[in-house]
Design an enzyme around this catalytic site. Structure first.
Site, PDB file in Angstrom:
ATOM      1  CB  SER A 164      -0.863   0.014   1.264  1.00 13.53           C
ATOM      2  OG  SER A 164      -1.483   1.283   1.409  1.00 13.53           O
ATOM      3  CE1 TYR A 202      -3.625  -2.047   5.718  1.00 14.09           C
ATOM      4  CE2 TYR A 202      -3.248   0.257   5.169  1.00 14.09           C
ATOM      5  CZ  TYR A 202      -3.522  -1.038   4.779  1.00 14.09           C
ATOM      6  OH  TYR A 202      -3.693  -1.332   3.443  1.00 14.09           O
TER       7      TYR A 202
HETATM    8  N1  LIG Z   1      -8.806  -0.824  -0.484  1.00 19.44           N
HETATM    9  C1  LIG Z   1      -7.776  -0.013  -0.425  1.00 19.44           C
HETATM   10  O1  LIG Z   1      -7.906   1.235  -0.439  1.00 19.44           O
HETATM   11  C2  LIG Z   1      -6.380  -0.585  -0.376  1.00 19.44           C
HETATM   12  C3  LIG Z   1      -5.297   0.282  -0.656  1.00 19.44           C
HETATM   13  C4  LIG Z   1      -4.006  -0.224  -0.615  1.00 19.44           C
HETATM   14  C5  LIG Z   1      -3.803  -1.552  -0.297  1.00 19.44           C
HETATM   15  N2  LIG Z   1      -4.864  -2.369  -0.025  1.00 19.44           N
HETATM   16  C6  LIG Z   1      -4.559  -3.761   0.328  1.00 19.44           C
HETATM   17  O2  LIG Z   1      -5.229  -4.604  -0.591  1.00 19.44           O
HETATM   18  C7  LIG Z   1      -5.484  -5.865   0.034  1.00 19.44           C
HETATM   19  C8  LIG Z   1      -6.921  -6.265  -0.241  1.00 19.44           C
HETATM   20  O3  LIG Z   1      -7.781  -5.288   0.289  1.00 19.44           O
HETATM   21  P1  LIG Z   1      -9.240  -4.994  -0.284  1.00 19.44           P
HETATM   22  O4  LIG Z   1      -9.326  -3.530  -0.480  1.00 19.44           O
HETATM   23  O5  LIG Z   1      -9.576  -5.901  -1.410  1.00 19.44           O
HETATM   24  O6  LIG Z   1     -10.092  -5.345   1.031  1.00 19.44           O
HETATM   25  P2  LIG Z   1     -11.407  -6.217   1.252  1.00 19.44           P
HETATM   26  O7  LIG Z   1     -12.423  -5.928   0.203  1.00 19.44           O
HETATM   27  O8  LIG Z   1     -11.779  -6.002   2.687  1.00 19.44           O
HETATM   28  O9  LIG Z   1     -10.913  -7.732   1.056  1.00 19.44           O
HETATM   29  C9  LIG Z   1     -10.068  -8.343   1.993  1.00 19.44           C
HETATM   30  C10 LIG Z   1      -9.937  -9.826   1.660  1.00 19.44           C
HETATM   31  O10 LIG Z   1      -9.129 -10.431   2.678  1.00 19.44           O
HETATM   32  C11 LIG Z   1      -9.829 -11.570   3.192  1.00 19.44           C
HETATM   33  N3  LIG Z   1      -9.545 -11.808   4.584  1.00 19.44           N
HETATM   34  C12 LIG Z   1      -9.727 -10.939   5.627  1.00 19.44           C
HETATM   35  N4  LIG Z   1      -9.392 -11.536   6.790  1.00 19.44           N
HETATM   36  C13 LIG Z   1      -8.992 -12.804   6.464  1.00 19.44           C
HETATM   37  C14 LIG Z   1      -8.544 -13.910   7.229  1.00 19.44           C
HETATM   38  N5  LIG Z   1      -8.423 -13.858   8.566  1.00 19.44           N
HETATM   39  N6  LIG Z   1      -8.241 -15.055   6.580  1.00 19.44           N
HETATM   40  C15 LIG Z   1      -8.381 -15.135   5.235  1.00 19.44           C
HETATM   41  N7  LIG Z   1      -8.777 -14.118   4.459  1.00 19.44           N
HETATM   42  C16 LIG Z   1      -9.086 -12.972   5.077  1.00 19.44           C
HETATM   43  C17 LIG Z   1     -11.312 -11.246   2.972  1.00 19.44           C
HETATM   44  O11 LIG Z   1     -12.071 -12.427   2.865  1.00 19.44           O
HETATM   45  P3  LIG Z   1     -12.945 -13.100   4.019  1.00 19.44           P
HETATM   46  O12 LIG Z   1     -13.566 -11.997   4.804  1.00 19.44           O
HETATM   47  O13 LIG Z   1     -13.894 -13.935   3.236  1.00 19.44           O
HETATM   48  O14 LIG Z   1     -11.985 -13.914   4.805  1.00 19.44           O
HETATM   49  C18 LIG Z   1     -11.279 -10.540   1.625  1.00 19.44           C
HETATM   50  O15 LIG Z   1     -11.299 -11.477   0.598  1.00 19.44           O
HETATM   51  C19 LIG Z   1      -5.114  -5.700   1.506  1.00 19.44           C
HETATM   52  O16 LIG Z   1      -3.850  -6.275   1.749  1.00 19.44           O
HETATM   53  C20 LIG Z   1      -5.050  -4.188   1.692  1.00 19.44           C
HETATM   54  O17 LIG Z   1      -4.145  -3.819   2.714  1.00 19.44           O
HETATM   55  C21 LIG Z   1      -6.140  -1.920  -0.064  1.00 19.44           C
END
Ligand SMILES: NC(=O)c1ccc[n+]([C@@H]2O[C@H](COP(=O)([O-])OP(=O)(O)OC[C@H]3O[C@@H](n4cnc5c(N)ncnc54)[C@H](OP(=O)(O)O)[C@@H]3O)[C@@H](O)[C@H]2O)c1
Length: 241
Positions: free
Chosen positions: A141, A154
């Site tokens: 990120s 985070y």
């Molecule tokens: N969205 C942003 O603005 C942003 C920006 C920069 C980086 N990121 C990074 O991108 C990545 C994905 O984020 P996203 O935005 O797609 O978020 P998201 O929509 O909340 O998705 C998160 C994913 O992680 C899974 N997850 C959460 N806890 C888990 C656990 N204990 N075991 C297994 N799976 C788990 C969730 O599935 P389940 O709940 O089904 O387990 C879901 O599939 C993260 O690493 C985040 O730090 C996001």
């Protein structure tokens, strides 16, 4: 969507956090690129829906409903699995001032954003090293290198990603295994438990990040794209009040 690889040539991509958001988009994109997908997250129903979508488009997807904070289950279910690519994407963000972070908030973030990288990567990396080919791609990120209020844990977990990946690369590159980090800015997903609204229209879409991952893992064998930052061209709207 149409998969464009024959069964024999199909390579395997293991994607964590595959049930929604960026991980789901990465699965769909890599399936379209011809990978067989191994989709990991906790929500079995969402993983099954993803698998159906990939199957209907002519691809293949195996689902592993798994809590990635459970190291023993990762080792049991994923240990020794063949993967040509692993996309370490699962992550959570509890963004609060440091003194408001509970021990549970802190430990959950470290368990998933940091410790799961160790266990998931260890499950598939020995096979890659033996075969002399493979790719470990982790979603970082931009917050890993730019501080914000509420990011003490985070943002630190995302800074960990870049330091870990760069060190790991020094151990794997001579064995033919690539290591990359794709670091997005704001993406309109349910990250942090928030449902995207019109106010998030300026953000990246999950598919934009998936396109970057597809590019990074699709480079020729002699080429490594180690770090990518993906941002929107537009700046966030100014905060009111
Ligand atoms: N969205 C942003 O603005 C942003 C920006 C920069 C980086 N990121 C990074 O991108 C990545 C994905 O984020 P996203 O935005 O797609 O978020 P998201 O929509 O909340 O998705 C998160 C994913 O992680 C899974 N997850 C959460 N806890 C888990 C656990 N204990 N075991 C297994 N799976 C788990 C969730 O599935 P389940 O709940 O089904 O387990 C879901 O599939 C993260 O690493 C985040 O730090 C996001």
């Amino acid at each position: 969507m149409k998969a464009d690889r024959s069964e024999a040539a199909r390579r395997v991509a293991l994607v964590t956090g595959a049930s929604r958001g960026i991980g789901r988009a990465v699965c769909l994109r890599l399936a379209r690129d011809g990978y067989e997908i191994v989709a990991v997250a906790r929500s079995e129903m969402d993983l099954n829906a993803l698998a159906v979508e990939i199957d209907l488009a002519g691809g293949r997807c195996r689902v592993y409903p798994l809590d990635l904070t459970d190291a023993a289950r990762i080792d049991d279910e994923l240990g020794g699995m063949h993967a040509d690519v692993v996309v370490n994407n699962a992550g959570i963000g509890v963004t609060k001032p440091f003194l408001e972070l509970t021990p549970a908030d802190w430990n959950r973030m470290i368990a998933l954003n940091v410790n799961a990288l160790y266990h998931v990567t260890r499950a598939v990396l020995p096979g890659m090293m033996d075969r002399g080919a493979g790719h470990v791609c982790t979603i970082g990120s931009i917050s890993g290198r730019s501080a914000f209020v509420g990011g003490s844990c985070y943002a630190a977990t995302k800074a960990f990603v870049t330091a870990w990946a760069e060190s790991l690369l020094l151990e794997t590159r001579e064995r033919g295994v690539k290591v990359s980090v794709v670091s997005p800015g704001g993406v309109a997903t349910m990250f942090g438990g928030k449902v995207p609204t019109a106010a998030d229209a300026w953000k990246l879409k999950a598919e934009d990040v998936a396109d970057a991952v597809s590019y990074v893992v699709g480079t020729p064998p002699s080429v490594l794209v180690h770090r990518v930052e993906v941002r929107t061209l537009s700046a966030p709207p100014p905060k009111r009040g």
